[in-house]
Design an enzyme around this catalytic site. Structure first.
Site, PDB file in Angstrom:
ATOM      1  N   SER A  91      93.123  51.457  40.895  1.00 65.14           N
ATOM      2  CA  SER A  91      93.513  52.498  39.946  1.00 65.14           C
ATOM      3  C   SER A  91      94.263  51.879  38.763  1.00 65.14           C
ATOM      4  CB  SER A  91      94.334  53.572  40.655  1.00 65.14           C
ATOM      5  OG  SER A  91      94.578  54.664  39.808  1.00 65.14           O
ATOM      6  N   HIS A 194      91.916  60.811  39.401  1.00 63.66           N
ATOM      7  CA  HIS A 194      90.520  60.391  39.604  1.00 63.66           C
ATOM      8  C   HIS A 194      89.609  61.564  39.966  1.00 63.66           C
ATOM      9  CE1 HIS A 194      91.765  56.294  39.079  1.00 63.66           C
ATOM     10  NE2 HIS A 194      92.719  56.477  39.976  1.00 63.66           N
TER      11      HIS A 194
END
Length: 311
Positions: A91, A194
């Site tokens: 991430s 996300h």
């Protein structure tokens, strides 16, 4: 072959930067970045409490700064392309990995992560959303179960861990109706990262990267999107933007490490999460979590031992 990885949001802990400030130049570097992005990284990394550093707008720059500081200490005097076989980040850790690979300077990574953190915090404030870890169960069955509840499998991490993201109501439904053979643990994050909920942040980042001059990676860069090695700097930057609203496929990243012939993996500060996944997903690969400068000697020994197999 040695892989260097950087952790994502949630890895931060109160005071975790304290020991790093004793290294020459670290405090000055952090203050320089702090001035550039208008965020006191030294304060948040040494004195702030858990709730303060949980704030997405704070946590993300803090994590990238710690990753860059610790990677810099580890690789001091070394040419990364000669000792590292690959690099990746989970991430927000992808920004640190991209800087380590030479796609853009550390200062650019800090500027982008400041924008990213603010934009994701703003997107998360629109509705009550969150994330929960689903541990165990058959991965395909778990993914299908989540989609049936309207949730996104936002992090498919391998090692029996999938992170679900969505609205508070959807996560409550998951807690009441768990996938067969799985445990569900709510995560202390501020939004459904996300997922489609982060679309406004993508638009903000698209504007922020327009003037970024990207170089092709000097180290193999493994992308969260699909676990593939990306050789174009411009493509790395575009993937960093799109990844904000798309699932992290860390399981595929680990598969690529294995295919590349990884023999060791070092996770930069604040290490622990990704080495834990590697112990389950990459059997036989040596792992080390670089949590403090006390770990540097062991990490450098691992670099020396495995650098000869880097290509």
């Amino acid at each position: 072959m040695l892989v260097l990885v950087a952790p994502g949001q949630g890895a931060q802990k109160p005071g975790f930067l304290n020991p790093w400030l004793d290294l020459p130049g670290v405090a000055d570097r952090l203050r320089e970045w702090s001035d550039a992005i208008d965020l006191d990284l030294v304060h948040y990394g040494t004195e702030a409490g858990a709730e303060e550093i949980r704030d997405t707008a704070v946590a993300q720059p803090l994590l990238v700064a710690s990753a860059l500081v610790s990677a810099g200490a580890l690789l001091d005097g070394l040419e990364p392309g000669r000792v590292l076989g690959a690099t990746a980040g989970h991430s927000v850790g992808e920004l640190a990995a991209a800087a380590t690979a030479g796609v853009f300077p550390a200062g650019t990574a800090m500027s982008l992560v400041r924008t990213r953190g603010r934009a994701m915090a703003e997107a998360a404030a629109v509705a009550e959303t969150g994330m929960s870890a689903v541990l165990g169960g058959e991965p395909e069955a778990v993914t299908a179960h989540l989609k049936g509840l309207g949730l996104t499998p936002a992090n498919i991490n391998g090692g029996g861990q999938i992170v679900a993201a969505g609205t508070a109501e959807q996560l409550a439904a998951l807690a009441a109706d768990r996938p067969e053979g799985a445990r569900v643990i709510p995560l202390k994050v501020a939004g459904a990262f996300h997922t489609e909920h982060m679309a406004p942040a993508v638009t903000t980042l698209e504007a922020a990267v327009r003037d970024v001059a990207a170089e092709d990676p000097a180290i193999r860069y493994v992308s969260n999107k699909d676990g593939q090695v990306v050789a174009s700097g411009d493509e790395v930057v575009q993937r960093l933007v799109g990844q904000v609203a798309n699932p992290v496929r860390w399981d595929l990243c680990m598969e690529t490490f294995q295919e590349l012939g990884a023999t060791a993996l070092i996770e930069v500060c604040p290490g622990g999460t990704l080495t834990g996944l590697a112990k389950r997903g990459l059997p036989g690969v040596q792992t080390l979590a670089l949590k403090s400068p006390d770990d540097l000697d062991a990490a450098r020994a691992l670099v020396t031992e495995h650098a000869a197999t880097a290509e």
